[in-house]
Write a protein that holds these residues in place. Structure first.
Motif, mmCIF file in Angstrom:
data_model
loop_
_atom_site.group_PDB
_atom_site.id
_atom_site.type_symbol
_atom_site.label_atom_id
_atom_site.label_comp_id
_atom_site.label_asym_id
_atom_site.label_seq_id
_atom_site.Cartn_x
_atom_site.Cartn_y
_atom_site.Cartn_z
ATOM 1 N N ASN A 26 1.459 9.210 -5.886
ATOM 2 C CA ASN A 26 1.854 10.590 -5.603
ATOM 3 C C ASN A 26 2.877 11.072 -6.629
ATOM 4 O OD1 ASN A 26 0.172 10.895 -3.411
ATOM 5 N ND2 ASN A 26 1.729 10.288 -1.912
ATOM 6 N N ALA A 27 3.830 10.208 -6.975
ATOM 7 C CA ALA A 27 4.829 10.582 -7.979
ATOM 8 C C ALA A 27 4.157 10.846 -9.321
ATOM 9 C CB ALA A 27 5.881 9.481 -8.102
ATOM 10 N N ASP A 52 1.063 11.820 -9.782
ATOM 11 C CA ASP A 52 0.314 13.080 -9.653
ATOM 12 C C ASP A 52 1.242 14.281 -9.820
ATOM 13 O OD1 ASP A 52 -2.074 11.772 -9.291
ATOM 14 O OD2 ASP A 52 -2.070 11.966 -7.093
ATOM 15 N N ASP A 62 0.828 -1.215 0.000
ATOM 16 C CA ASP A 62 0.000 0.000 0.000
ATOM 17 C C ASP A 62 0.857 1.259 0.000
ATOM 18 O OD1 ASP A 62 -2.337 -1.448 -0.052
ATOM 19 O OD2 ASP A 62 -2.740 -1.253 2.118
ATOM 20 N N ALA A 63 1.907 1.262 0.833
ATOM 21 C CA ALA A 63 2.775 2.433 0.909
ATOM 22 C C ALA A 63 3.487 2.668 -0.418
ATOM 23 C CB ALA A 63 3.794 2.269 2.028
ATOM 24 N N SER A 64 3.984 1.584 -1.040
ATOM 25 C CA SER A 64 4.676 1.760 -2.321
ATOM 26 C C SER A 64 3.702 2.221 -3.409
ATOM 27 C CB SER A 64 5.386 0.462 -2.733
ATOM 28 O OG SER A 64 4.447 -0.570 -2.932
ATOM 29 N N THR A 65 2.457 1.727 -3.378
ATOM 30 C CA THR A 65 1.442 2.173 -4.336
ATOM 31 C C THR A 65 1.114 3.649 -4.121
ATOM 32 O OG1 THR A 65 0.491 -0.048 -4.366
ATOM 33 C CG2 THR A 65 -0.889 1.737 -5.192
ATOM 34 N N ASP A 66 0.971 4.063 -2.860
ATOM 35 C CA ASP A 66 0.704 5.477 -2.560
ATOM 36 C C ASP A 66 1.832 6.374 -3.064
ATOM 37 O OD1 ASP A 66 -1.716 4.886 -1.407
ATOM 38 O OD2 ASP A 66 -0.951 4.927 0.666
ATOM 39 N N TYR A 67 3.066 5.958 -2.813
ATOM 40 C CA TYR A 67 4.203 6.749 -3.285
ATOM 41 C C TYR A 67 4.223 6.820 -4.809
ATOM 42 C CZ TYR A 67 6.242 7.049 1.383
ATOM 43 O OH TYR A 67 6.467 7.320 2.699
ATOM 44 N N ALA A 68 3.930 5.701 -5.458
ATOM 45 C CA ALA A 68 3.911 5.694 -6.925
ATOM 46 C C ALA A 68 2.815 6.617 -7.454
ATOM 47 C CB ALA A 68 3.708 4.272 -7.435
#
Length: 151
Positions: free
Chosen positions: A52-53, A55, A44-50
């Protein structure tokens, strides 16, 4: 050193296997749930970071496109403003430099050659106590009707 690393990996794996077999089913399920939740949190954290990047990249691209469109719009506005200025200067030049008396005289001459004798071309010859405009229009209409009847 590579021999020690290989030996440590084998011994560590064997110790983990023995420890796993010694655990009860309840403890094994608890460890599996903890590992699954950690893996899910990392995913989940890696998906969120991806996301955000992506965006941020989209915003930067949009800013670039917007600035490009703004510069295109600015250049088009400048061209349009130049055209308006040219037209305005042409109109001002036309009204300040053209001889309207000469043009009016030429138009009167052309109308005089082609005009019917019942039509008044120049209103300056009329007496000052002339009828109202509505009365003049009625007289012109009636004169035209009389002429049409004659033909």
């Amino acid at each position: 050193m590579s021999k020690n690393l290989l030996l440590g990996t084998i011994l560590g794996g064997a110790a983990t296997y023995v420890a796993w077999k010694c655990l009860s089913d309840k403890q094994k399920n608890s460890i599996k749930k903890n590992v699954d939740s950690c893996v899910t949190e990392v995913a989940d954290a890696s998906t969120d970071y991806a996301l955000n990047a992506l965006d941020i990249i989209d915003e930067k691209l949009a800013e670039h496109d917007a600035s490009e469109k703004l510069s295109n719009l600015s250049s088009r506005f400048t061209k349009t403003a130049d055209k308006v200025k040219d037209k305005a200067s042409h109109v001002v030049d036309h009204f300040t430099n053209d001889d309207f008396d000469k043009e009016t005289a030429e138009i009167r001459q052309q109308l005089t050659k082609n005009a019917d004798p019942d039509i008044i071309i120049d209103a300056t010859d009329e007496p000052e106590d002339s009828d109202s405009t509505a009365d003049q229009d009625e007289k012109a209409d009636s004169a035209k009707e009389v002429k049409d009847d004659k033909e």
